[in-house]
Design an enzyme around this catalytic site. Sequence first.
Site, mmCIF file in Angstrom:
data_model
loop_
_atom_site.group_PDB
_atom_site.id
_atom_site.type_symbol
_atom_site.label_atom_id
_atom_site.label_comp_id
_atom_site.label_asym_id
_atom_site.label_seq_id
_atom_site.Cartn_x
_atom_site.Cartn_y
_atom_site.Cartn_z
ATOM 1 N N HIS A 38 -14.511 18.564 -5.233
ATOM 2 C CA HIS A 38 -13.211 19.111 -4.885
ATOM 3 C C HIS A 38 -13.212 20.595 -5.975
ATOM 4 O O HIS A 38 -13.892 20.698 -6.564
ATOM 5 C CB HIS A 38 -12.200 18.266 -5.573
ATOM 6 C CG HIS A 38 -10.926 18.383 -5.314
ATOM 7 N ND1 HIS A 38 -10.068 19.370 -5.968
ATOM 8 C CD2 HIS A 38 -10.039 18.056 -4.335
ATOM 9 C CE1 HIS A 38 -8.860 19.585 -5.224
ATOM 10 N NE2 HIS A 38 -8.940 18.589 -4.419
ATOM 11 N N GLU A 96 -10.298 11.509 -0.313
ATOM 12 C CA GLU A 96 -10.755 10.938 1.159
ATOM 13 C C GLU A 96 -11.496 9.736 1.160
ATOM 14 O O GLU A 96 -11.257 8.979 1.967
ATOM 15 C CB GLU A 96 -11.394 12.109 1.777
ATOM 16 C CG GLU A 96 -10.672 13.466 1.834
ATOM 17 C CD GLU A 96 -9.614 13.434 2.745
ATOM 18 O OE1 GLU A 96 -8.894 12.312 2.812
ATOM 19 O OE2 GLU A 96 -9.412 14.677 3.367
HETATM 20 N N1 ACO Z 1 -21.894 16.596 -1.238
HETATM 21 C C1 ACO Z 1 -22.921 17.433 -1.792
HETATM 22 N N2 ACO Z 1 -22.875 18.484 -2.389
HETATM 23 C C2 ACO Z 1 -21.740 19.081 -2.816
HETATM 24 C C3 ACO Z 1 -20.380 18.250 -2.326
HETATM 25 C C4 ACO Z 1 -20.668 17.185 -1.438
HETATM 26 N N3 ACO Z 1 -19.498 16.519 -1.394
HETATM 27 N N4 ACO Z 1 -19.307 18.919 -2.886
HETATM 28 C C5 ACO Z 1 -19.873 20.132 -3.255
HETATM 29 N N5 ACO Z 1 -21.201 19.972 -3.354
HETATM 30 C C6 ACO Z 1 -22.119 21.000 -3.888
HETATM 31 C C7 ACO Z 1 -21.821 22.368 -3.323
HETATM 32 O O1 ACO Z 1 -22.818 22.624 -2.115
HETATM 33 C C8 ACO Z 1 -22.368 23.224 -4.307
HETATM 34 O O2 ACO Z 1 -23.753 23.462 -4.653
HETATM 35 P P1 ACO Z 1 -24.582 24.612 -4.972
HETATM 36 O O3 ACO Z 1 -23.939 24.994 -6.262
HETATM 37 O O4 ACO Z 1 -25.862 24.326 -5.127
HETATM 38 O O5 ACO Z 1 -24.482 25.738 -3.842
HETATM 39 C C9 ACO Z 1 -21.937 22.423 -5.582
HETATM 40 O O6 ACO Z 1 -21.740 21.139 -5.244
HETATM 41 C C10 ACO Z 1 -20.464 22.904 -6.124
HETATM 42 O O7 ACO Z 1 -19.628 22.829 -5.170
HETATM 43 P P2 ACO Z 1 -18.049 23.358 -5.701
HETATM 44 O O8 ACO Z 1 -17.908 24.874 -5.906
HETATM 45 O O9 ACO Z 1 -17.571 22.448 -6.691
HETATM 46 O O10 ACO Z 1 -17.286 22.815 -4.485
HETATM 47 P P3 ACO Z 1 -16.427 23.735 -3.329
HETATM 48 O O11 ACO Z 1 -15.231 23.989 -4.239
HETATM 49 O O12 ACO Z 1 -16.788 25.046 -2.954
HETATM 50 O O13 ACO Z 1 -16.100 22.608 -2.540
HETATM 51 C C11 ACO Z 1 -15.277 20.762 -1.124
HETATM 52 C C12 ACO Z 1 -15.090 21.606 -2.562
HETATM 53 C C13 ACO Z 1 -14.959 21.666 0.139
HETATM 54 C C14 ACO Z 1 -14.046 19.735 -1.285
HETATM 55 C C15 ACO Z 1 -16.592 20.276 -1.484
HETATM 56 O O14 ACO Z 1 -16.802 19.574 -2.331
HETATM 57 C C16 ACO Z 1 -16.859 19.314 -0.166
HETATM 58 O O15 ACO Z 1 -17.180 19.680 0.804
HETATM 59 N N6 ACO Z 1 -16.642 17.904 -0.181
HETATM 60 C C17 ACO Z 1 -17.110 17.027 1.080
HETATM 61 C C18 ACO Z 1 -16.014 17.176 2.088
HETATM 62 C C19 ACO Z 1 -14.612 16.347 1.480
HETATM 63 O O16 ACO Z 1 -14.941 15.271 1.015
HETATM 64 N N7 ACO Z 1 -13.285 16.991 1.702
HETATM 65 C C20 ACO Z 1 -12.066 16.598 1.281
HETATM 66 C C21 ACO Z 1 -11.816 17.421 0.203
HETATM 67 S S1 ACO Z 1 -10.441 16.520 -0.611
HETATM 68 C C22 ACO Z 1 -8.901 17.459 0.228
HETATM 69 O O17 ACO Z 1 -8.848 18.654 0.579
HETATM 70 C C23 ACO Z 1 -7.772 16.629 0.622
#
Ligand code: ACO
Length: 356
Positions: free
Chosen positions: A243, A298
């Site tokens: 998140h 989710e």
């Molecule tokens: N699985 C694997 N890796 C992840 C995930 C995940 N679910 N979420 C974040 N990461 C990774 C990113 O790729 C990033 O890696 P890096 O630093 O090596 O490039 C690192 O963790 C940090 O990411 P953040 O900056 O914390 O995440 P960001 O804010 O960009 O994204 C998001 C948040 C879009 C929700 C992301 O966690 C994601 O894609 N989750 C999966 C989809 C999901 O569950 N969506 C629903 C969100 S809840 C809502 O909106 C209602």
Amino acid sequence: MMIGLDDVVAAETSLSHVDGEAGRLIIAGHDLEELAGRVSFEDVAAMLWEGFVPDAAADTKALLSAARQRAYVHLAPLSSRLANLTPVEGMRLLLASLPDAERDHAALAVGAAGVAAAMAVRGAQGLAPVAPDSLLGHAADILRMMRDTPVSAEEAQGLDTYLVTVIDHGLNASTFTARVVASTQAGTLSSVVAGLCALKGPLHGGAPGPVLDMLDAIGTIENADAWLDDAMARGERLMGFGHRIYRVRDPRADVLKAAAGRLKGKSNRIAFAEAVEATALTVLERRKPGRRLDTNVEFYTAILLDALGVPREGFTPLFAAGRSAGWVAHAIEQTRTGRIIRPQSRYVGAWPAKAA
Ligand code: ACO
């Protein structure tokens, strides 16, 4: 400069607050845990709408019931257009057909979102729409219109808990979008349609369907570690985890897990989900050490809505039906500031060559 606007404060709101370090969500002055499963969707909408929507406090149940009836009359003639669209695309088509200048536009938008979610799910399967029942609460009526089967009190409570849990959540991508559109004085219905468009993506509200796909693909708990590890090795994101704001567990996850647990006969699915969740958290820490990736809303949304008999393509439309009450309040709050949202970009393109 922050690409992605992390940490930028773009609005003042009295509607909700997300504390990502504490894992706390405050809605209209109350902790989520005080509201979800205890106060109806209509009453929480009334709290958000106080001072924004005339008559909201008086009887939001009647307001939304009347709005569902009006929306159905508007939307039912379009149901034959839904067959080749996914439910969320169908919902977009239906809501986009509503005029901005309608009287009671706030209640209409939320009533219509419930009707449209149900109608679009049925329309995508080639099924005729089901008319609303003015005697039912909003959650019960949405589920009945979607499934065309009677809804037990326990099921109505399950969906009501879900709708309250997702009703508002700070300046997330869809709420920000709704506020940007509202800031141009475009109107409430337009703001809600814009919010839906932002919500539908898999990085925001489009994740719960893929959560179930993931659980199905994993199949057995013995398979979970290898499956999840392989997915991350391919650079995929695990749906239902991570998140932008929460650095700890999303408080909505536990509320929804408890709601799913209250539905009879669903314990096997929940036990499997719990085991996959625990494995996923281990794999995330192994593959992305120190990133603090935890369970988001989710993951258990998928379990709860599946247990309520909602097809997975209907999860995002139901999310929008709940969030629409928040979008409406944000749109009106933003409109009242009288100020257009207009940030700047940093130009990194080519400059015209200077004349010699
Ligand atoms: N699985 C694997 N890796 C992840 C995930 C995940 N679910 N979420 C974040 N990461 C990774 C990113 O790729 C990033 O890696 P890096 O630093 O090596 O490039 C690192 O963790 C940090 O990411 P953040 O900056 O914390 O995440 P960001 O804010 O960009 O994204 C998001 C948040 C879009 C929700 C992301 O966690 C994601 O894609 N989750 C999966 C989809 C999901 O569950 N969506 C629903 C969100 S809840 C809502 O909106 C209602």
